[in-house]
Scaffold this active site. Structure first.
Site, PDB file in Angstrom:
ATOM      1  N   ARG A  29      -3.098   4.905  -2.085  1.00  0.00           N
ATOM      2  CA  ARG A  29      -2.966   3.552  -1.521  1.00  0.00           C
ATOM      3  C   ARG A  29      -2.765   2.477  -2.599  1.00  0.00           C
ATOM      4  NH1 ARG A  29      -5.563   0.102   2.823  1.00  0.00           N
ATOM      5  NH2 ARG A  29      -6.587  -1.661   1.813  1.00  0.00           N
ATOM      6  N   GLU A  33       1.918   3.765   3.047  1.00  0.00           N
ATOM      7  CA  GLU A  33       2.454   3.214   4.298  1.00  0.00           C
ATOM      8  C   GLU A  33       3.984   3.245   4.270  1.00  0.00           C
ATOM      9  OE1 GLU A  33       0.417  -0.578   4.552  1.00  0.00           O
ATOM     10  OE2 GLU A  33      -1.557   0.378   4.458  1.00  0.00           O
ATOM     11  N   GLU A  84       1.546  -4.957  11.202  1.00  0.00           N
ATOM     12  CA  GLU A  84       1.032  -3.588  11.076  1.00  0.00           C
ATOM     13  C   GLU A  84       1.919  -2.767  12.002  1.00  0.00           C
ATOM     14  OE1 GLU A  84      -1.310  -2.193   9.242  1.00  0.00           O
ATOM     15  OE2 GLU A  84      -2.402  -3.907   8.418  1.00  0.00           O
ATOM     16  N   HIS A 115       0.863  -1.191   0.000  1.00  0.00           N
ATOM     17  CA  HIS A 115       0.000   0.000   0.000  1.00  0.00           C
ATOM     18  C   HIS A 115       0.897   1.239   0.000  1.00  0.00           C
ATOM     19  CE1 HIS A 115      -3.366  -2.621   1.869  1.00  0.00           C
ATOM     20  NE2 HIS A 115      -3.545  -2.502   0.575  1.00  0.00           N
TER      21      HIS A 115
END
Length: 417
Positions: A234, A179, A378, A176
């Site tokens: 994204r 990020e 994450e 993505h």
């Protein structure tokens, strides 16, 4: 002399100006019941909300923390609606453009030298891959596994003894685009692996007995776009048939219960699954590579941000995988080890119950293909900065994550056939 430009050219020039986010806000709301969750969903129908967490409107549920970005002209109305419905909320970011500019809070040490404390654009990352090969020819090789829709190369770095086929772990970052701390970690991993080989006992043992395949940026076109045109981008940059909207969410494009979750079929949505499984060049290059190296790849680790979680399959079903206890044990110890450095707290569990249901993810696809240890990190933080983690937090994030990755790698070396 006055220069008169043709209207079409003016329109094109204006169209490609970078998007600014002046006075845009990021709200955090905690709906107390389904009625309040429905209010957020209704607001999303009439306003342009960019969901940061969870990734899409349809995942919003009671008692979930919901983060979303609101344009300046809509923020007052959103705030009024939340107040009227007596909903719990806070404003995490008051001026998004300001936060975007504040991300770059680390000064370059030596101009021209690759910095692991800063975010690096694609051009710098390509130059870095060459530098790593030149500096460590006996340990680092670069494989072009394919190219993107905009014809940028997809590079995998192989770290380990050149020609030996041994157990391997595949890691990727930046699926993505927005990020950014994710590609920063992949660069850090390669740097630390090569720098500490022969000095650090654990890393030396790992590299003596295993190979690592690192894809430092999975979604290259999207990453470039997030640097040059839209920091909040994204998806990838492929064109969609019969739609003016660009891009597919590469992490919904895998053949793992691809179309089972509703509301991923809108090309204008951030979580658009694509026209078919593996419809995207990036996905196809990745899956072809994994399939052709399946007998050696024993684990797959993918890095995202944000929310401080360590996830494992499944995302597309609440059914637990056969080796669930094993995965949960590794994830628990991994998060415990990670917290020893700065006391950063992660939670862990299956994607479906820990974060939200997803279909077509790389993690589930790799697991179903036969790689029985698949994990998704994450990374930091938990929402104060969200996708705009300041550069001053890159090194701490990478250092603590490295501890968990080394633990997982040791476990794979010892416990997989």
């Amino acid at each position: 002399m006055m220069l008169i430009l043709p209207m079409g050219l003016i329109a094109t020039t204006l169209a490609i100006a970078p998007v600014r986010f002046d006075r845009e806000k990021v709200f955090r709301v905690k709906p107390q019941d389904e009625k309040q969750a429905d209010i957020i969903k209704d607001l999303a129908k009439t306003n342009e909300l960019d969901f940061w967490y969870p990734g899409a409107t349809h995942h919003v549920a009671a008692n979930m923390t919901v983060d979303f970005r609101v344009r300046e002209k809509e923020s007052q109305a959103i705030q009024s609606a939340l107040d009227q419905n007596k909903m719990h909320y806070e404003i995490l970011i008051h001026d998004l453009q300001e936060e975007i500019e504040k991300q770059f809070d680390v000064k370059e040490d030596i101009p021209g030298r690759h910095s692991y404390a800063k975010y690096n654009n694609w051009e710098k990352i390509v130059a870095w891959t060459e530098k790593m090969m030149d500096k460590h020819p006996e340990m680092v090789s670069r494989i072009k596994i394919g190219s993107t829709v905009e014809d940028n190369p997809l590079y995998v770095l192989k770290i380990g003894k050149k020609n030996e086929r041994r157990k391997a772990i595949f890691m990727d970052c930046g699926i993505h685009a927005r990020e950014w701390v994710s590609p920063a970690f992949c660069q850090w991993f390669v740097y630390q692996a090569t720098k500490t080989y022969g000095r650090n006992k654990i890393m030396t043992k790992l590299l003596d007995r295993m190979n690592f395949y690192i894809l430092p940026v999975f979604n290259v076109d999207g990453y470039i776009w997030s640097w040059t045109k839209n920091r909040m981008w994204r998806k990838n940059r492929s064109k969609n048939q019969n739609s003016k909207c660009i891009g597919t969410d590469l992490n919904r494009n895998f053949n793992a219960s691809w179309d089972s979750i509703p509301n991923t079929n809108d090309p204008c949505a951030d979580n658009y699954r694509g026209s078919a499984p593996e419809s995207e060049k990036e996905t196809k290059a990745f899956t072809d590579f994994i399939r052709s190296h399946l007998n050696e790849i024993k684990a797959y680790i993918t890095f995202h941000s944000y929310s401080q979680m360590l996830l494992f399959p499944y995302g597309y079903t609440s059914k637990l995988p056969p080796n669930h206890e094993d995965l949960a044990k590794v994830a628990k110890i991994g998060t415990d080890v990670l917290s020893t450095r700065y006391e950063t707290r992660y939670i862990y569990g299956p994607i479906e119950s820990t974060i939200y249901p997803t279909s077509g993810s790389s993690l589930d696809w790799a697991y179903d293909l036969g790689i029985k240890h698949t994990f998704a990190f994450e990374l930091r933080d938990k929402g104060k900065f969200g996708f705009l983690l300041p550069e001053s937090r890159i090194k701490p994030t990478c250092r603590e994550t490295m501890l968990a990755v080394k633990f997982i790698s040791k476990y794979i070396l010892k416990h997989t056939p």
